[in-house]
Design a protein around this motif. Structure first.
Motif, PDB file in Angstrom:
ATOM      1  N   MET A   1       0.844  -1.201   0.000  1.00  0.00           N
ATOM      2  CA  MET A   1       0.000   0.000   0.000  1.00  0.00           C
ATOM      3  C   MET A   1       0.881   1.253   0.000  1.00  0.00           C
ATOM      4  O   MET A   1       0.592   2.227  -0.696  1.00  0.00           O
ATOM      5  CB  MET A   1      -0.925   0.022   1.230  1.00  0.00           C
ATOM      6  CG  MET A   1      -2.047  -0.995   1.210  1.00  0.00           C
ATOM      7  SD  MET A   1      -3.141  -0.894  -0.236  1.00  0.00           S
ATOM      8  CE  MET A   1      -3.881   0.717  -0.046  1.00  0.00           C
ATOM      9  N   ASN A   2       1.973   1.203   0.772  1.00  0.00           N
ATOM     10  CA  ASN A   2       2.879   2.360   0.806  1.00  0.00           C
ATOM     11  C   ASN A   2       3.482   2.628  -0.570  1.00  0.00           C
ATOM     12  O   ASN A   2       3.663   3.782  -0.959  1.00  0.00           O
ATOM     13  CB  ASN A   2       4.010   2.112   1.805  1.00  0.00           C
ATOM     14  CG  ASN A   2       3.559   2.358   3.235  1.00  0.00           C
ATOM     15  OD1 ASN A   2       2.560   3.037   3.465  1.00  0.00           O
ATOM     16  ND2 ASN A   2       4.268   1.807   4.185  1.00  0.00           N
ATOM     17  N   ALA A   3       3.807   1.541  -1.290  1.00  0.00           N
ATOM     18  CA  ALA A   3       4.405   1.703  -2.625  1.00  0.00           C
ATOM     19  C   ALA A   3       3.421   2.404  -3.567  1.00  0.00           C
ATOM     20  O   ALA A   3       3.795   3.304  -4.329  1.00  0.00           O
ATOM     21  CB  ALA A   3       4.824   0.347  -3.180  1.00  0.00           C
ATOM     22  N   HIS A   4       2.136   2.000  -3.485  1.00  0.00           N
ATOM     23  CA  HIS A   4       1.109   2.663  -4.316  1.00  0.00           C
ATOM     24  C   HIS A   4       1.033   4.153  -3.958  1.00  0.00           C
ATOM     25  O   HIS A   4       0.971   5.010  -4.837  1.00  0.00           O
ATOM     26  CB  HIS A   4      -0.259   2.031  -4.075  1.00  0.00           C
ATOM     27  CG  HIS A   4      -0.470   0.767  -4.842  1.00  0.00           C
ATOM     28  ND1 HIS A   4      -0.743   0.761  -6.185  1.00  0.00           N
ATOM     29  CD2 HIS A   4      -0.453  -0.531  -4.457  1.00  0.00           C
ATOM     30  CE1 HIS A   4      -0.881  -0.491  -6.609  1.00  0.00           C
ATOM     31  NE2 HIS A   4      -0.711  -1.301  -5.569  1.00  0.00           N
ATOM     32  N   ALA A   5       1.037   4.427  -2.647  1.00  0.00           N
ATOM     33  CA  ALA A   5       0.913   5.828  -2.192  1.00  0.00           C
ATOM     34  C   ALA A   5       2.125   6.639  -2.648  1.00  0.00           C
ATOM     35  O   ALA A   5       1.986   7.786  -3.086  1.00  0.00           O
ATOM     36  CB  ALA A   5       0.789   5.862  -0.670  1.00  0.00           C
TER      37      ALA A   5
ATOM     38  N   ILE B   1      -1.355  12.845  -0.757  1.00  0.00           N
ATOM     39  CA  ILE B   1      -1.928  11.710  -0.021  1.00  0.00           C
ATOM     40  C   ILE B   1      -1.899  12.007   1.482  1.00  0.00           C
ATOM     41  O   ILE B   1      -0.888  12.485   2.003  1.00  0.00           O
ATOM     42  CB  ILE B   1      -1.098  10.428  -0.286  1.00  0.00           C
ATOM     43  CG1 ILE B   1      -1.036  10.107  -1.786  1.00  0.00           C
ATOM     44  CG2 ILE B   1      -1.615   9.241   0.521  1.00  0.00           C
ATOM     45  CD1 ILE B   1      -2.344   9.720  -2.402  1.00  0.00           C
ATOM     46  N   ILE B   2      -2.983  11.683   2.172  1.00  0.00           N
ATOM     47  CA  ILE B   2      -2.948  11.704   3.648  1.00  0.00           C
ATOM     48  C   ILE B   2      -2.861  10.254   4.109  1.00  0.00           C
ATOM     49  O   ILE B   2      -3.667   9.417   3.695  1.00  0.00           O
ATOM     50  CB  ILE B   2      -4.201  12.369   4.247  1.00  0.00           C
ATOM     51  CG1 ILE B   2      -4.278  13.829   3.791  1.00  0.00           C
ATOM     52  CG2 ILE B   2      -4.158  12.312   5.784  1.00  0.00           C
ATOM     53  CD1 ILE B   2      -5.472  14.587   4.308  1.00  0.00           C
ATOM     54  N   SER B   3      -1.886   9.963   4.945  1.00  0.00           N
ATOM     55  CA  SER B   3      -1.692   8.576   5.353  1.00  0.00           C
ATOM     56  C   SER B   3      -2.356   8.267   6.688  1.00  0.00           C
ATOM     57  O   SER B   3      -1.998   8.818   7.724  1.00  0.00           O
ATOM     58  CB  SER B   3      -0.196   8.246   5.452  1.00  0.00           C
ATOM     59  OG  SER B   3      -0.073   6.911   5.944  1.00  0.00           O
TER      60      SER B   3
ATOM     61  N   SER C   1      -8.850   7.378  -5.482  1.00  0.00           N
ATOM     62  CA  SER C   1      -9.931   8.346  -5.715  1.00  0.00           C
ATOM     63  C   SER C   1     -10.009   9.412  -4.636  1.00  0.00           C
ATOM     64  O   SER C   1     -10.285  10.571  -4.919  1.00  0.00           O
ATOM     65  CB  SER C   1     -11.291   7.637  -5.775  1.00  0.00           C
ATOM     66  OG  SER C   1     -11.220   6.528  -6.611  1.00  0.00           O
ATOM     67  N   ALA C   2      -9.796   9.006  -3.363  1.00  0.00           N
ATOM     68  CA  ALA C   2      -9.960   9.980  -2.260  1.00  0.00           C
ATOM     69  C   ALA C   2      -8.612  10.448  -1.731  1.00  0.00           C
ATOM     70  O   ALA C   2      -8.560  11.348  -0.892  1.00  0.00           O
ATOM     71  CB  ALA C   2     -10.784   9.346  -1.141  1.00  0.00           C
ATOM     72  N   HIS C   3      -7.554   9.792  -2.171  1.00  0.00           N
ATOM     73  CA  HIS C   3      -6.192  10.157  -1.756  1.00  0.00           C
ATOM     74  C   HIS C   3      -5.972  10.015  -0.250  1.00  0.00           C
ATOM     75  O   HIS C   3      -5.283  10.823   0.372  1.00  0.00           O
ATOM     76  CB  HIS C   3      -5.832  11.574  -2.242  1.00  0.00           C
ATOM     77  CG  HIS C   3      -6.017  11.740  -3.723  1.00  0.00           C
ATOM     78  ND1 HIS C   3      -6.294  12.934  -4.324  1.00  0.00           N
ATOM     79  CD2 HIS C   3      -5.990  10.827  -4.720  1.00  0.00           C
ATOM     80  CE1 HIS C   3      -6.430  12.764  -5.630  1.00  0.00           C
ATOM     81  NE2 HIS C   3      -6.242  11.478  -5.893  1.00  0.00           N
TER      82      HIS C   3
ATOM     83  N   GLU D   1      -9.232  16.724   7.326  1.00  0.00           N
ATOM     84  CA  GLU D   1      -9.262  16.696   5.863  1.00  0.00           C
ATOM     85  C   GLU D   1      -9.469  15.255   5.364  1.00  0.00           C
ATOM     86  O   GLU D   1     -10.244  15.023   4.437  1.00  0.00           O
ATOM     87  CB  GLU D   1      -7.948  17.300   5.316  1.00  0.00           C
ATOM     88  CG  GLU D   1      -7.759  17.204   3.816  1.00  0.00           C
ATOM     89  CD  GLU D   1      -8.889  17.863   2.989  1.00  0.00           C
ATOM     90  OE1 GLU D   1      -9.610  18.720   3.523  1.00  0.00           O
ATOM     91  OE2 GLU D   1      -9.044  17.469   1.803  1.00  0.00           O
ATOM     92  N   ALA D   2      -8.801  14.298   6.016  1.00  0.00           N
ATOM     93  CA  ALA D   2      -8.963  12.893   5.612  1.00  0.00           C
ATOM     94  C   ALA D   2     -10.427  12.484   5.760  1.00  0.00           C
ATOM     95  O   ALA D   2     -10.988  11.823   4.874  1.00  0.00           O
ATOM     96  CB  ALA D   2      -8.068  11.996   6.466  1.00  0.00           C
ATOM     97  N   CYS D   3     -11.067  12.924   6.851  1.00  0.00           N
ATOM     98  CA  CYS D   3     -12.473  12.565   7.071  1.00  0.00           C
ATOM     99  C   CYS D   3     -13.377  13.223   6.026  1.00  0.00           C
ATOM    100  O   CYS D   3     -14.339  12.617   5.542  1.00  0.00           O
ATOM    101  CB  CYS D   3     -12.913  12.951   8.483  1.00  0.00           C
ATOM    102  SG  CYS D   3     -12.201  11.871   9.723  1.00  0.00           S
ATOM    103  N   ARG D   4     -13.042  14.474   5.659  1.00  0.00           N
ATOM    104  CA  ARG D   4     -13.826  15.146   4.602  1.00  0.00           C
ATOM    105  C   ARG D   4     -13.745  14.334   3.304  1.00  0.00           C
ATOM    106  O   ARG D   4     -14.738  14.100   2.633  1.00  0.00           O
ATOM    107  CB  ARG D   4     -13.285  16.563   4.351  1.00  0.00           C
ATOM    108  CG  ARG D   4     -14.041  17.646   5.129  1.00  0.00           C
ATOM    109  CD  ARG D   4     -13.704  19.047   4.621  1.00  0.00           C
ATOM    110  NE  ARG D   4     -12.304  19.394   4.827  1.00  0.00           N
ATOM    111  CZ  ARG D   4     -11.810  19.916   5.947  1.00  0.00           C
ATOM    112  NH1 ARG D   4     -12.593  20.151   6.968  1.00  0.00           N
ATOM    113  NH2 ARG D   4     -10.527  20.199   6.060  1.00  0.00           N
TER     114      ARG D   4
END
Ligand SMILES: Cc1ncc(COP(=O)(O)O)c(C=O)c1O
Length: 393
Positions: free
Chosen positions: A23-27, A37-39, A350-352, A383-386
């Motif tokens: 997943m980290n590699a994709h991010a 991206i927000i992790s 899609s949502a980053h 922001e992640a929740c938004r």
């Protein structure tokens, strides 16, 4: 290198590839394209390393013995400091000279315990959802992981009645992680004792991983199985300083257990790493001597994020989280989700927002996403929740 394909041991072939890395590699690929991206992915407390650690490491650089091996079990001064903190804070009584090995992190401690404990084909009971590296380590050590489902309705508590159906066949060990990764559950103390006694009666070793012992909120209480007098000789305790002091890169933890077990484990330790890095040992020694004020401050920030997340997630359609009181994870059920891997990738693209698919934590984690609130500050979490709200609405 080309040529004939090299043989790979079956037990390694059958082990899953590290899912968090994937997943980290994709991010990372998206970040390189400029995507913000927000992790909420990795299990790290995103604070800077505790000041005592950095100072102790700086001083250690000038000392000649830092650049040499320590005893296999670790520096005597650090072992003594760990034993006295365990006695003071956890009611755990160990002899620092015979019951303890300092390791290169909690994961090495766990594998060290398994390699010393398991015969090929031994069953190891893993309450599921489980910490994924535990399942991988059981396979690599030649054991058979047996998933014991924990229920969402019980708040992912470990209960004797859920374990009982799995005790009809012999098992070598039960893994207990409280506070838990990935669910954040803190196991009820009385029930945990009942489970411990029932395992001891069957000669099933308790592998207690107390990595998140310092991260407990809302008045919940963490009980270390190693502190229960009737379980003496039945518990192997593993622990990590990665999370306590925000030093995942330093690689320091320990394994504690009965002296005859530790004596044998020393052979494995010597063949794996000889000793844990001495500079990291000295750094942690510096941190252990500091007052716990900084830890308290961090705990209150994490609790603030935990409470924010509880409110905010309850407003997002399709997401359900019954807040848990430990570590820094929300294990969130997604209504209608049957492929959490596909969902986590889609949420990322899609949502980053980077999350970890529940399936990575065993088959009983399917349909969920793990959100870590350890390394995001409150504005980023908002922001992640938004973004999640927009995605799921
Ligand atoms: C339950 C648990 N145990 C052990 C570890 C690994 O700790 P370390 O970094 O010390 O190897 C982790 C890391 O996420 C964890 O969640």
């Amino acid at each position: 290198m080309s040529g004939l394909r090299m043989h790979i041991a079956q037990r390694v072939r059958e082990t899953t590839s590290p899912p968090v890395d994937l997943m980290n590699a994709h991010a990372e690929r998206l970040r390189r394209q400029g995507v913000p991206i927000i992790s909420l992915g990795q299990a790290i407390p995103g604070f800077p390393a505790a000041p005592g650690i950095v100072e102790a490491a700086r001083t250690a650089l000038e000392e000649a013995d830092t650049h040499r091996y320590s005893p296999d079990a670790g520096m005597p001064a650090l072992r003594e400091a760990i034993a006295s903190v365990l006695a003071r804070d956890r009611n755990v009584s160990i002899d620092p000279h015979s019951d303890l090995i300092i390791t290169t992190g909690g994961n090495q401690a766990f594998l060290l315990a398994l390699l010393t404990l398991l015969e090929p084909g031994d069953r190891v009971l893993l309450p599921s959802p489980y910490f994924l590296n535990h399942e991988m380590a059981v396979r690599i050590a030649g054991g058979i992981p047996v998933e014991v489902p924990l229920t969402e309705e019980s708040g992912y508590q470990l209960r004797l009645r859920d374990l009982e159906p799995f005790l009809k066949q012999p098992a070598r060990a039960l893994v207990v992680v409280s506070p838990n990764n990935p669910t954040g559950a803190v196991f009820d103390c009385d029930e945990l004792c009942r489970v411990g006694v029932a395992m001891a009666e069957r000669d099933i070793t308790l592998l207690a991983d107390d990595t998140y012992q310092d991260y407990v909120y809302a008045g919940a209480r963490h009980l270390s199985l190693a502190s229960v007098p009737t379980l003496r000789g039945q518990v192997l305790l593993t622990c990590s300083y990665s999370k306590t002091y925000s030093i995942t890169g330093w690689r320091l933890g320990f394994l504690a257990g009965p002296p005859d077990f530790i004596r044998e484990a020393m052979k494995v330790q010597d063949s794996m790493v000889i000793c844990a890095p001495v500079i990291a040992q000295k750094a942690v020694l510096g941190a252990l001597r500091e007052p716990p004020d900084e830890l308290k401050r961090r705990l209150s920030l994490l609790d603030q994020r935990r409470r924010f997340l509880a409110t905010r997630l309850s407003q997002i359609p399709r997401l359900q989280w019954c807040p848990t009181e430990g570590a820094f994870f929300a294990f969130v059920r997604v209504e209608g989700c049957a492929d959490s891997q596909g969902l986590a990738l889609d949420v990322l693209h899609s949502a980053h927002v980077l999350t970890i698919p529940g399936r990575a934590f065993g088959k009983h984690g399917e349909g969920c996403l793990r959100l870590s609130y350890g390394s995001v500050d409150l504005p980023d979490l908002e922001e992640a929740c938004r973004r999640l709200e927009r995605y799921f609405t």
